[in-house]
Design a protein around this motif. Structure first.
Motif, PDB file in Angstrom:
ATOM      1  N   CYS A  67      45.602   5.975  73.044  1.00  0.00           N
ATOM      2  CA  CYS A  67      45.009   6.132  71.708  1.00  0.00           C
ATOM      3  C   CYS A  67      45.664   7.285  70.947  1.00  0.00           C
ATOM      4  O   CYS A  67      45.583   8.441  71.352  1.00  0.00           O
ATOM      5  N   TRP A  68      46.319   6.919  69.821  1.00  0.00           N
ATOM      6  CA  TRP A  68      46.964   7.924  68.976  1.00  0.00           C
ATOM      7  C   TRP A  68      46.244   7.982  67.635  1.00  0.00           C
ATOM      8  O   TRP A  68      45.820   6.970  67.092  1.00  0.00           O
ATOM      9  N   LEU A  69      46.181   9.217  67.076  1.00  0.00           N
ATOM     10  CA  LEU A  69      45.517   9.369  65.772  1.00  0.00           C
ATOM     11  C   LEU A  69      46.439  10.044  64.766  1.00  0.00           C
ATOM     12  O   LEU A  69      47.284  10.861  65.152  1.00  0.00           O
ATOM     13  N   ILE A  70      46.292   9.733  63.506  1.00  0.00           N
ATOM     14  CA  ILE A  70      47.039  10.401  62.432  1.00  0.00           C
ATOM     15  C   ILE A  70      46.025  11.220  61.632  1.00  0.00           C
ATOM     16  O   ILE A  70      45.092  10.655  61.032  1.00  0.00           O
ATOM     17  N   ILE A  71      46.162  12.536  61.681  1.00  0.00           N
ATOM     18  CA  ILE A  71      45.253  13.414  60.925  1.00  0.00           C
ATOM     19  C   ILE A  71      46.110  14.458  60.200  1.00  0.00           C
ATOM     20  O   ILE A  71      46.888  15.196  60.853  1.00  0.00           O
ATOM     21  N   SER A  72      45.971  14.500  58.893  1.00  0.00           N
ATOM     22  CA  SER A  72      46.700  15.454  58.051  1.00  0.00           C
ATOM     23  C   SER A  72      48.206  15.448  58.314  1.00  0.00           C
ATOM     24  O   SER A  72      48.838  16.513  58.479  1.00  0.00           O
ATOM     25  N   GLY A  73      48.790  14.266  58.424  1.00  0.00           N
ATOM     26  CA  GLY A  73      50.240  14.127  58.585  1.00  0.00           C
ATOM     27  C   GLY A  73      50.733  14.378  59.991  1.00  0.00           C
ATOM     28  O   GLY A  73      51.929  14.263  60.268  1.00  0.00           O
ATOM     29  N   LYS A  74      49.803  14.695  60.905  1.00  0.00           N
ATOM     30  CA  LYS A  74      50.207  14.947  62.290  1.00  0.00           C
ATOM     31  C   LYS A  74      49.680  13.818  63.183  1.00  0.00           C
ATOM     32  O   LYS A  74      48.677  13.202  62.885  1.00  0.00           O
ATOM     33  N   VAL A  75      50.419  13.627  64.282  1.00  0.00           N
ATOM     34  CA  VAL A  75      50.023  12.556  65.200  1.00  0.00           C
ATOM     35  C   VAL A  75      49.509  13.192  66.488  1.00  0.00           C
ATOM     36  O   VAL A  75      50.103  14.118  67.018  1.00  0.00           O
ATOM     37  N   TYR A  76      48.376  12.686  66.976  1.00  0.00           N
ATOM     38  CA  TYR A  76      47.743  13.222  68.187  1.00  0.00           C
ATOM     39  C   TYR A  76      47.545  12.077  69.195  1.00  0.00           C
ATOM     40  O   TYR A  76      47.060  11.004  68.840  1.00  0.00           O
TER      41      TYR A  76
END
Ligand code: HEM
Length: 261
Positions: free
Chosen positions: A22-31
């Motif tokens: 599971c990857w997330l995109i938050i404020s231009g960053k990928v987690y």
């Protein structure tokens, strides 16, 4: 020195959308929050629902603490290539129907019809009822027969004046049925009690054939659910009665709530 961030395309990130990946995109960053799924206080499902899109707003809406923001660094894996992120869906208002005077007119017509059609049906029903309800027949029955013979003592002659009695129908409640009768130019009125009424109805039924005899023509009218027996006025000829009340006085019997076969 900070090493150059890995640039990731939206398509690639969007593919990591499972509980175990599971990857997330938050404020231009990928987690990559895969190891955090079970620990996330908001639950793993919430994080999963934020995949394959820019989850910045979702993250901010919760009002995450500084502690949460600090945790994020642990899962940071790169930057999102903003050119690959699809535009957010913009709200498209429902298409307005262009003004069309013809449509207005037909709408108006429909409204008028909605109003008129029930009225028309009602009118037709009333007309139909009027036409079917009033039934005029001639019979040779002599009502005096019931007055003096069949009714026995129930006849109560109370009025010899020949007065009009338009209230006959309304008085015809209870056990007695009011009637008027004429004999030899003299007029009387009284009550026709149940036996008399039944006998009268039986006689009326026997006279379905129209028989007119000079001096004894009667008209049977079924109106408003009542049976009204009138003379047809021929007997009145020469008596000089021409007023409205004289017309009412021709009512001989009113049998309320009479169902004609
Ligand atoms: C790397 C990303 C994330 C981290 C490290 C993280 C961490 C946390 C932490 C530590 C909390 C506890 C409350 C706090 O300290 O603020 C929390 C709560 C929560 N988070 Fe996240 N979160 C992340 C992403 C998200 C995203 C993308 C969503 C929404 C789609 C989300 C939804 C929630 C919800 C619903 C709660 C519970 C709030 C409550 O019950 O009061 N989180 N998160």
């Amino acid at each position: 020195m900070v090493s150059a961030a890995k640039m990731l395309s939206f398509e690639e990130v969007a593919n990591h959308n499972k509980i175990k990946d599971c990857w997330l995109i938050i404020s231009g960053k990928v987690y990559d929050v895969t190891p955090f799924m079970d620990e996330h206080p908001g639950g793993g499902e919430v994080l999963l629902s934020a995949t394959a899109k820019d989850a910045t707003n979702d993250f901010e809406d919760i009002g995450h603490s500084d502690y949460a923001r600090g945790l994020m660094e642990k899962y940071y894996i790169g930057e999102i290539d903003s050119t690959t992120v699809p535009d957010k869906r913009t709200y498209i208002p429902p298409q307005q129907t262009p003004f069309n005077p013809n449509a207005k007119a037909s709408e108006f017509l429909i409204k008028i019809l909605q109003f008129l059609v029930p009225l028309l049906i009602l009118g037709l029903a009333v007309t139909f009822r009027q036409y079917t309800k009033i039934d005029v027949e001639y019979t040779e029955i002599d009502l005096l027969e019931f007055q003096e013979g069949n009714i026995d003592g129930s006849y109560d002659r109370t009025n010899n004046s020949g007065e009009a009695d338009a209230r006959l129908a309304s008085e015809s409640a209870g056990t007695g049925y009011y009637y008027q009768s004429t004999k030899g130019g003299m007029r009387g009125k009284g009550r026709l009690f149940l036996e008399g009424y039944q006998a009268l109805v039986m006689r009326l039924r026997q006279h379905e054939e129209v028989v007119r005899q000079e001096g004894k023509p009667y008209i049977l009218i079924q109106k408003e659910g009542h049976l009204i027996v009138r003379d047809d006025g021929r007997q009145e000829e020469g008596e000089g009665e021409a007023t409205g009340s004289a017309r009412d006085s021709r009512i001989l019997v009113v049998v309320p709530n009479y169902a004609m076969d």
